[in-house]
Enzyme design. Structure first.
Site, PDB file in Angstrom:
ATOM      1  N   THR A 112     -11.773   9.610  15.819  1.00  0.00           N
ATOM      2  CA  THR A 112     -12.585  10.724  15.443  1.00  0.00           C
ATOM      3  C   THR A 112     -12.567  12.245  15.607  1.00  0.00           C
ATOM      4  O   THR A 112     -11.847  12.105  17.248  1.00  0.00           O
ATOM      5  CB  THR A 112     -13.836  10.741  15.197  1.00  0.00           C
ATOM      6  OG1 THR A 112     -14.553  12.147  14.819  1.00  0.00           O
ATOM      7  CG2 THR A 112     -14.096  10.387  16.935  1.00  0.00           C
ATOM      8  N   GLN A 113     -11.736  13.113  15.261  1.00  0.00           N
ATOM      9  CA  GLN A 113     -11.625  14.654  16.079  1.00  0.00           C
ATOM     10  C   GLN A 113     -13.479  14.956  16.417  1.00  0.00           C
ATOM     11  O   GLN A 113     -12.608  15.967  17.720  1.00  0.00           O
ATOM     12  CB  GLN A 113     -11.590  15.889  14.682  1.00  0.00           C
ATOM     13  CG  GLN A 113     -10.440  15.830  13.785  1.00  0.00           C
ATOM     14  CD  GLN A 113      -9.716  16.830  12.789  1.00  0.00           C
ATOM     15  OE1 GLN A 113     -10.886  17.922  12.982  1.00  0.00           O
ATOM     16  NE2 GLN A 113      -9.063  16.014  11.824  1.00  0.00           N
TER      17      GLN A 113
ATOM     18  N   ASP B  88       5.812  20.926  35.276  1.00  0.00           N
ATOM     19  CA  ASP B  88       5.014  21.743  34.635  1.00  0.00           C
ATOM     20  C   ASP B  88       4.449  20.315  33.648  1.00  0.00           C
ATOM     21  O   ASP B  88       5.103  19.842  32.695  1.00  0.00           O
ATOM     22  CB  ASP B  88       5.511  22.890  33.258  1.00  0.00           C
ATOM     23  CG  ASP B  88       4.192  23.317  33.009  1.00  0.00           C
ATOM     24  OD1 ASP B  88       3.849  24.633  33.671  1.00  0.00           O
ATOM     25  OD2 ASP B  88       3.629  22.960  31.468  1.00  0.00           O
ATOM     26  N   SER B  89       2.879  20.094  33.878  1.00  0.00           N
ATOM     27  CA  SER B  89       2.334  18.681  32.774  1.00  0.00           C
ATOM     28  C   SER B  89       3.402  18.821  31.097  1.00  0.00           C
ATOM     29  O   SER B  89       3.021  17.912  30.375  1.00  0.00           O
ATOM     30  CB  SER B  89       1.306  18.506  33.018  1.00  0.00           C
ATOM     31  OG  SER B  89       0.332  19.276  32.515  1.00  0.00           O
ATOM     32  N   SER B  90       3.491  20.422  31.149  1.00  0.00           N
ATOM     33  CA  SER B  90       3.230  20.043  29.334  1.00  0.00           C
ATOM     34  C   SER B  90       4.971  19.624  29.047  1.00  0.00           C
ATOM     35  O   SER B  90       4.951  19.573  28.281  1.00  0.00           O
ATOM     36  CB  SER B  90       3.454  21.436  28.889  1.00  0.00           C
ATOM     37  OG  SER B  90       4.466  22.312  29.604  1.00  0.00           O
TER      38      SER B  90
ATOM     39  N   THR C  81      -3.119  20.377  34.595  1.00  0.00           N
ATOM     40  CA  THR C  81      -3.964  20.419  33.928  1.00  0.00           C
ATOM     41  C   THR C  81      -3.922  19.888  31.273  1.00  0.00           C
ATOM     42  O   THR C  81      -4.722  19.452  31.883  1.00  0.00           O
ATOM     43  CB  THR C  81      -5.367  21.018  33.714  1.00  0.00           C
ATOM     44  OG1 THR C  81      -4.053  22.456  33.203  1.00  0.00           O
ATOM     45  CG2 THR C  81      -5.606  21.715  35.039  1.00  0.00           C
ATOM     46  N   ASP C  82      -2.371  20.515  31.588  1.00  0.00           N
ATOM     47  CA  ASP C  82      -2.868  20.774  30.245  1.00  0.00           C
ATOM     48  C   ASP C  82      -2.369  19.000  29.417  1.00  0.00           C
ATOM     49  O   ASP C  82      -2.792  19.000  28.616  1.00  0.00           O
ATOM     50  CB  ASP C  82      -0.860  21.699  30.295  1.00  0.00           C
ATOM     51  CG  ASP C  82      -0.782  23.195  30.144  1.00  0.00           C
ATOM     52  OD1 ASP C  82      -2.421  23.175  30.347  1.00  0.00           O
ATOM     53  OD2 ASP C  82       0.147  23.465  30.149  1.00  0.00           O
TER      54      ASP C  82
ATOM     55  N   THR D 137      -0.653  24.373  38.322  1.00  0.00           N
ATOM     56  CA  THR D 137      -0.988  25.417  38.982  1.00  0.00           C
ATOM     57  C   THR D 137      -0.809  25.339  40.269  1.00  0.00           C
ATOM     58  O   THR D 137      -0.873  25.872  40.995  1.00  0.00           O
ATOM     59  CB  THR D 137      -2.311  25.677  38.408  1.00  0.00           C
ATOM     60  OG1 THR D 137      -0.729  25.583  36.716  1.00  0.00           O
ATOM     61  CG2 THR D 137      -2.224  26.847  38.726  1.00  0.00           C
TER      62      THR D 137
HETATM   63  N1  ASP Z   1       0.737  23.856  32.724  1.00  0.00           N
HETATM   64  C1  ASP Z   1       0.584  24.418  34.015  1.00  0.00           C
HETATM   65  C2  ASP Z   1       0.213  22.320  33.564  1.00  0.00           C
HETATM   66  O1  ASP Z   1      -0.412  21.731  33.432  1.00  0.00           O
HETATM   67  C3  ASP Z   1      -0.890  24.604  33.693  1.00  0.00           C
HETATM   68  C4  ASP Z   1      -1.689  23.617  34.925  1.00  0.00           C
HETATM   69  O2  ASP Z   1      -1.336  22.833  35.603  1.00  0.00           O
HETATM   70  O3  ASP Z   1      -3.201  24.014  35.039  1.00  0.00           O
HETATM   71  O4  ASP Z   1       1.884  21.652  34.484  1.00  0.00           O
END
Ligand code: ASP
Length: 318
Positions: free
Chosen positions: A247-248, A64-66, A96-97, A20
């Site tokens: 642990t969770q 995208d980090s996902s 952030t993902d 993002t």
């Molecule tokens: N979907 C974005 C990512 O992780 C979200 C972000 O950047 O915070 O790449």
């Protein structure tokens, strides 16, 4: 890849992987889209005020980090290793993902790191009103550039986000940086929940080629004591699968000696992950199996701290 340098002083390499922070909002669709990060950076007078020399390299296309994983971690490690001598510190701009997975992976992959590698990102694109991106980026750069007595103040992999610096693992040696590129993906996460069925556990433990499982348990490392469950775990351990108990809970440590349920897991051959996070356990298993270690050797390494990823009580040290 696109490189550009500003003025003198501490020299920082900004690695924009995506996320993002470097996007803009499409005025027609409202969707966030990636643009050239160099362009954004050039339009940030705040960065110029810092007076550092800031160069950028950007993933092309930004990710995208996902969608990130071992290949992109290797790409970041290679960029840092190739530019290690040229810069005082590195800032990795990342979605952030999955930032926590990347931070854990980099910590294992950058052996003998003695310069800052600060990961940051943002919730709002850097060009938006009230963005958190500018603050995160500027502070991350300052941390990467900070020195004390001529030495980097934070010479480790960290995440900086929303006023918090999540410090990583403290380097213990002054040997030259040793980048690692070997990771094994044959790892799975088994998250327990009350009522989990034998079919779920069985299908995970029988994934072809599986080498390691991070099992997310309850509380201080507890799991159901049902016979089918313990038998499945034991049978998988006997086949050479390393099962690590984490642990969770968001904080705290696995203590398999504390309750009978935890103790039964120990008897089934499950390895304690102590206070390691899921991210750390997953990437450590990828790293250890990637280096060709046998299941017994992997278990031995899970019982000690490689880079400070677990706080292990003395009595558990091998
Ligand atoms: N979907 C974005 C990512 O992780 C979200 C972000 O950047 O915070 O790449």
């Amino acid at each position: 890849m696109d490189m550009h340098t500003q003025q003198e002083k501490a020299s920082i390499l900004l690695i924009y992987t995506g996320g993002t922070i470097g996007m803009i909002e499409n005025p027609e669709t409202g969707e966030l889209e990636s643009i050239n990060f160099q362009h954004l950076k050039d339009n940030m007078p705040e960065l110029k005020k810092l007076g550092y020399s800031v160069a950028t390299i950007q993933f092309d296309p930004p990710m995208d980090s996902s969608e990130m994983g071992p290949d992109s971690w290797m790409k970041i490690v290679k960029i840092i290793a190739d530019n290690y001598q040229k810069y005082d510190g590195f800032v990795v701009l990342h979605g952030t993902d999955t930032m926590s997975y990347t931070a854990s992976a980099l910590s294992f992959m950058l052996e003998n790191l003695s310069k800052p590698v600060i990961l940051t990102g943002s919730q709002l694109p850097i060009g938006m009103l009230r963005t958190d991106g500018k603050e995160n980026l500027i502070t991350a750069i300052e941390i990467a550039a900070a020195k004390e007595n001529g030495l980097p103040l934070v010479p480790e992999v960290c995440i900086f986000f929303e006023n918090d610096l999540l410090r990583g693992y403290h380097p213990v040696s002054r040997k030259p940086l040793k980048p690692h590129y070997l990771l094994d993906r044959n790892i799975a996460i088994l998250k327990l929940f009350p009522g989990i069925s034998p079919q779920v556990v069985e299908s995970i433990l029988n994934i072809p080629g599986l080498k390691g499982v991070v099992m997310e348990t309850f509380g201080s490392g507890n799991a159901p004591c049902e016979e089918w469950f313990l038998n499945m775990l034991k049978e998988a351990v006997d086949r050479g699968i390393v099962i690590v108990n984490v642990t969770q809970c968001r904080a705290g440590s696995v203590e398999m000696h504390r309750y009978e349920t935890g103790h039964k897991l120990l008897e089934a051959g499950v390895t304690s992950g102590f206070d390691s996070t899921t991210e750390s356990a997953v990437t450590k298993l990828m790293f250890l199996f990637g280096h060709g270690l046998t299941p017994d050797e992997v278990k031995e390494h899970m019982n000690c701290s490689l880079i400070g990823e677990v706080s292990i009580p003395e009595t558990f040290r091998p």
